[in-house]
Design a protein around this motif. Structure first.
Motif, mmCIF file in Angstrom:
data_model
loop_
_atom_site.group_PDB
_atom_site.id
_atom_site.type_symbol
_atom_site.label_atom_id
_atom_site.label_comp_id
_atom_site.label_asym_id
_atom_site.label_seq_id
_atom_site.Cartn_x
_atom_site.Cartn_y
_atom_site.Cartn_z
ATOM 1 N N ARG A 252 0.878 -1.085 0.052
ATOM 2 C CA ARG A 252 -0.127 0.064 0.220
ATOM 3 C C ARG A 252 0.819 1.245 0.053
ATOM 4 N NH1 ARG A 252 -3.324 -2.754 3.984
ATOM 5 N NH2 ARG A 252 -2.427 -1.636 5.436
ATOM 6 N N GLU A 253 1.962 1.311 0.807
ATOM 7 C CA GLU A 253 2.774 2.592 0.903
ATOM 8 C C GLU A 253 3.391 2.514 -0.422
ATOM 9 O OE1 GLU A 253 5.625 1.603 4.134
ATOM 10 O OE2 GLU A 253 3.904 2.014 5.714
ATOM 11 N N GLU A 254 3.830 1.585 -1.131
ATOM 12 C CA GLU A 254 4.610 1.633 -2.452
ATOM 13 C C GLU A 254 3.491 2.069 -3.477
ATOM 14 O OE1 GLU A 254 7.727 1.695 -4.985
ATOM 15 O OE2 GLU A 254 7.786 1.248 -3.041
ATOM 16 N N ALA A 255 2.364 1.458 -3.441
ATOM 17 C CA ALA A 255 1.406 2.158 -4.430
ATOM 18 C C ALA A 255 1.214 3.554 -4.150
ATOM 19 C CB ALA A 255 -0.135 1.221 -4.203
ATOM 20 N N GLU A 256 1.038 4.094 -2.620
ATOM 21 C CA GLU A 256 0.922 5.402 -2.603
ATOM 22 C C GLU A 256 2.011 6.227 -3.138
ATOM 23 O OE1 GLU A 256 -0.798 8.967 -1.127
ATOM 24 O OE2 GLU A 256 -1.846 6.847 -1.747
ATOM 25 N N ARG A 257 3.334 5.688 -2.829
ATOM 26 C CA ARG A 257 4.465 6.649 -3.157
ATOM 27 C C ARG A 257 4.424 6.364 -4.734
ATOM 28 N NH1 ARG A 257 7.257 3.656 0.797
ATOM 29 N NH2 ARG A 257 7.857 2.265 -0.584
ATOM 30 N N THR A 258 3.798 5.436 -5.509
ATOM 31 C CA THR A 258 3.884 5.442 -6.967
ATOM 32 C C THR A 258 2.970 6.452 -7.452
ATOM 33 O OG1 THR A 258 4.557 3.197 -6.936
ATOM 34 C CG2 THR A 258 3.350 3.992 -8.875
ATOM 35 N N ARG A 259 1.838 6.578 -6.963
ATOM 36 C CA ARG A 259 0.705 7.548 -7.121
ATOM 37 C C ARG A 259 1.428 8.914 -7.004
ATOM 38 N NH1 ARG A 259 -2.522 10.957 -4.960
ATOM 39 N NH2 ARG A 259 -1.911 10.409 -2.923
ATOM 40 N N VAL A 260 1.911 9.140 -5.834
ATOM 41 C CA VAL A 260 2.418 10.495 -5.500
ATOM 42 C C VAL A 260 3.613 10.812 -6.655
ATOM 43 C CG1 VAL A 260 3.689 11.983 -3.984
ATOM 44 C CG2 VAL A 260 1.936 10.533 -3.094
ATOM 45 N N PHE A 261 4.405 9.740 -6.895
ATOM 46 C CA PHE A 261 5.793 9.998 -7.679
ATOM 47 C C PHE A 261 4.912 10.371 -9.190
ATOM 48 C CE2 PHE A 261 8.128 8.074 -11.068
ATOM 49 C CZ PHE A 261 9.415 8.845 -11.070
ATOM 50 N N LEU A 262 4.120 9.585 -9.537
ATOM 51 C CA LEU A 262 3.337 9.849 -10.915
ATOM 52 C C LEU A 262 2.698 11.448 -10.905
ATOM 53 C CD1 LEU A 262 1.864 6.398 -11.747
ATOM 54 C CD2 LEU A 262 3.809 7.246 -12.778
ATOM 55 N N ALA A 263 2.016 11.762 -9.717
ATOM 56 C CA ALA A 263 1.522 12.883 -9.884
ATOM 57 C C ALA A 263 2.241 14.083 -9.967
ATOM 58 C CB ALA A 263 0.666 13.051 -8.439
ATOM 59 N N ASP A 264 3.564 13.926 -9.078
ATOM 60 C CA ASP A 264 4.895 14.945 -9.136
ATOM 61 C C ASP A 264 5.427 14.894 -10.384
ATOM 62 O OD1 ASP A 264 4.072 15.568 -6.512
ATOM 63 O OD2 ASP A 264 5.668 14.213 -5.522
ATOM 64 N N ALA A 265 5.599 13.497 -11.028
ATOM 65 C CA ALA A 265 6.276 13.851 -12.286
ATOM 66 C C ALA A 265 5.618 14.298 -13.396
ATOM 67 C CB ALA A 265 6.571 12.299 -12.752
#
Length: 489
Positions: A252-265
């Motif tokens: 879940r944390e990795e999915a959240e980090r991925t979501r945040v990363f994609l949004a920031d990217a």
């Protein structure tokens, strides 16, 4: 299209209750049968021994009576009784004693009283049953017989009849068989109750699995005695559930980090793309009437924004290669030489700072030279940006000694990094400044890429505490004795 592989064999799951119950009842049945056989053998041997003793006593008594000149009638009356049956056959063929001992073919009426006095002789002739009279019973097959010579042609037969022994053993066997069946029935009930009680923890495990499936992820068995069989199984299940819960949390944390990363990217990419679009639209509107100097400025802006977007895309591709394990190709190289080269470059780019190199003159490592150069360049660029004018940047190389790693430390005299941020700054698209311009730190992928490249080598990149500035330490595996691989750890 590849053919599907063989399906894994299904795990056998027989009924544990039935298997335990059957095994216990089987063991109890075997033990009971052994006890029954032992009792039957011992009792039979005892009864037969007693019968043999009585027969031996009667034989001794018979010899004494024969020596004293006792008549055949006296022999029969004195020696009969207590399962000892007597028959006396005189020289003229007269038979006295137990009628059941008459030899086949010998008329039972030939006794001392004559043919007409035999109670077993019926109207139909010798051997025919007489109404109301019990026929003589022959001796048991297991009987013992002793024949003595009474003198004058008289023969004395002593028979120890084993009929009572056989009858007692038969009755005892029936009682024991009934006892075995009754004991097995009682044992079946007791074993079923004990097994049901003993396997109750398995029912708790099953219920716990259902609760976890329903969403109660924190439910655990927590055995009070983890050293027992069921305790070990329960502890193993709790450990497995903890591992699964941690894996689910990390996912879940990795999915959240991925979501945040994609949004920031997407946000980072939108800025240069918006700039490119704006410059392109401005150039399209001005057309050929645009001033050459202004057009050159717009082209410069367009080229800068394009490079910025390309650099961000390249960084994202590098992160993907790091995650895929294809980012580095380690070979034997000198970490000290790479550090001196990057230090010289940083000194040229920052003439207002004192950039120095110290430490080991050579530090063989097993690493990709281009990746290590990129890590060092990133660290030195960060140091240049965050070191005030007149400050220092010190690069210290440490060769592998008794350990299996070599290291290089990059320290600047800028603002110290707070303890809470020393690990967070290695996350992707994380910067300690709120501004998002290029001079304030770029997109925030440099340190994440640097640590990823270091760990791809089997090393690491850390930020230890430093109250007088900021320090970053790169560790890499040293070259082995053959120069082809890392030293053993």
């Amino acid at each position: 299209m590849t053919a599907p592989g063989p399906r894994p064999a299904a795990t056998r799951t027989p009924s544990l209750r039935r298997r335990v119950t059957a095994a216990v009842l089987g063991a109890v049945a075997v033990l009971l049968v052994l006890v029954v056989v032992l009792v039957d053998v011992l009792l039979g041997a005892r009864l037969e021994s007693d019968l043999d003793s009585r027969l031996a006593d009667r034989v001794t008594q018979a010899r004494q009576l024969v020596a004293a000149g006792a008549s055949p009638e006296d022999l029969v009356s004195s020696l009969s009784g207590q399962q000892i049956r007597v028959r006396v056959t005189t020289a003229d063929g007269e038979v006295l004693g137990d009628p059941g001992l008459n030899a086949p073919g010998t008329p039972p009426g030939r006794d001392r009283d004559g043919p007409g006095d035999d109670p077993t002789t019926g109207p139909a002739g010798p051997g025919a049953p007489v109404p109301g009279v019990r026929p003589p019973v022959p001796p048991d097959r297991a009987s013992r017989t002793v024949t003595l010579d009474a003198g004058d042609g008289t023969r004395l037969e002593l028979v120890a009849d084993a009929a009572d022994v056989t009858q007692v053993r038969t009755g005892l066997r029936a009682v024991l068989a009934g006892s075995v069946l009754l004991t097995l029935l009682v044992a079946l009930g007791a074993v079923s109750l004990v097994v049901r009680t003993a396997l109750r923890p398995l029912d708790r495990m099953t219920a716990l699995a259902g609760r976890i499936t329903a969403g109660e992820r924190d439910a655990r068995l927590r055995p009070d005695r983890p050293g027992t069989d069921l305790g070990t199984a329960a502890a193993a299940m709790d450990g497995m559930l903890d591992a699964l819960t941690d894996a689910e949390r990390r996912a879940r944390e990795e999915a959240e980090r991925t979501r945040v990363f994609l949004a920031d990217a997407a946000h980072e990419l939108r800025t240069p793309l918006s700039g490119i679009a704006a410059v392109a639209e401005s150039m399209e509107r001005s057309g050929a009437d645009d001033d050459p100097a202004r057009r050159a400025r717009r082209l410069e802006l367009l080229l800068g924004e394009t490079r910025r977007a390309a650099r961000l895309v390249t960084d994202m591709l590098d992160l993907a290669r790091i995650d895929g394990g294809t980012a580095v190709r380690p070979v034997g190289t000198d970490l000290a030489a790479l550090a001196r080269a990057e230090t010289d470059r940083a000194g040229v780019l920052a003439p207002g700072l004192a950039v120095t190199t110290a430490g080991a003159p050579a530090a063989p490592v097993h690493a990709d030279p281009q990746a290590v150069s990129r890590i060092l360049a990133n660290l030195l660029d960060n140091a240049r940006r965050h070191t005030p004018p007149g400050g220092r940047i010190d690069v210290t190389v440490t060769a592998a000694g008794t350990g299996a790693t070599a290291s290089v430390a990059v320290r600047n005299t800028g603002t110290p990094i707070p303890d809470d941020d020393r690990e967070r700054l290695f996350d992707r698209l994380v910067r300690l400044q709120d501004a998002r311009d290029r001079d304030s730190g770029g997109a925030g992928l440099g340190l994440a890429i640097a640590r990823g490249l270091a760990r791809a080598h089997g090393g690491d990149l850390t930020c230890p505490p430093d109250g007088g500035g900021a320090t970053f330490v790169l560790t890499l595996p040293a070259t082995g004795p053959d120069g082809a691989g890392p030293l053993p750890s």
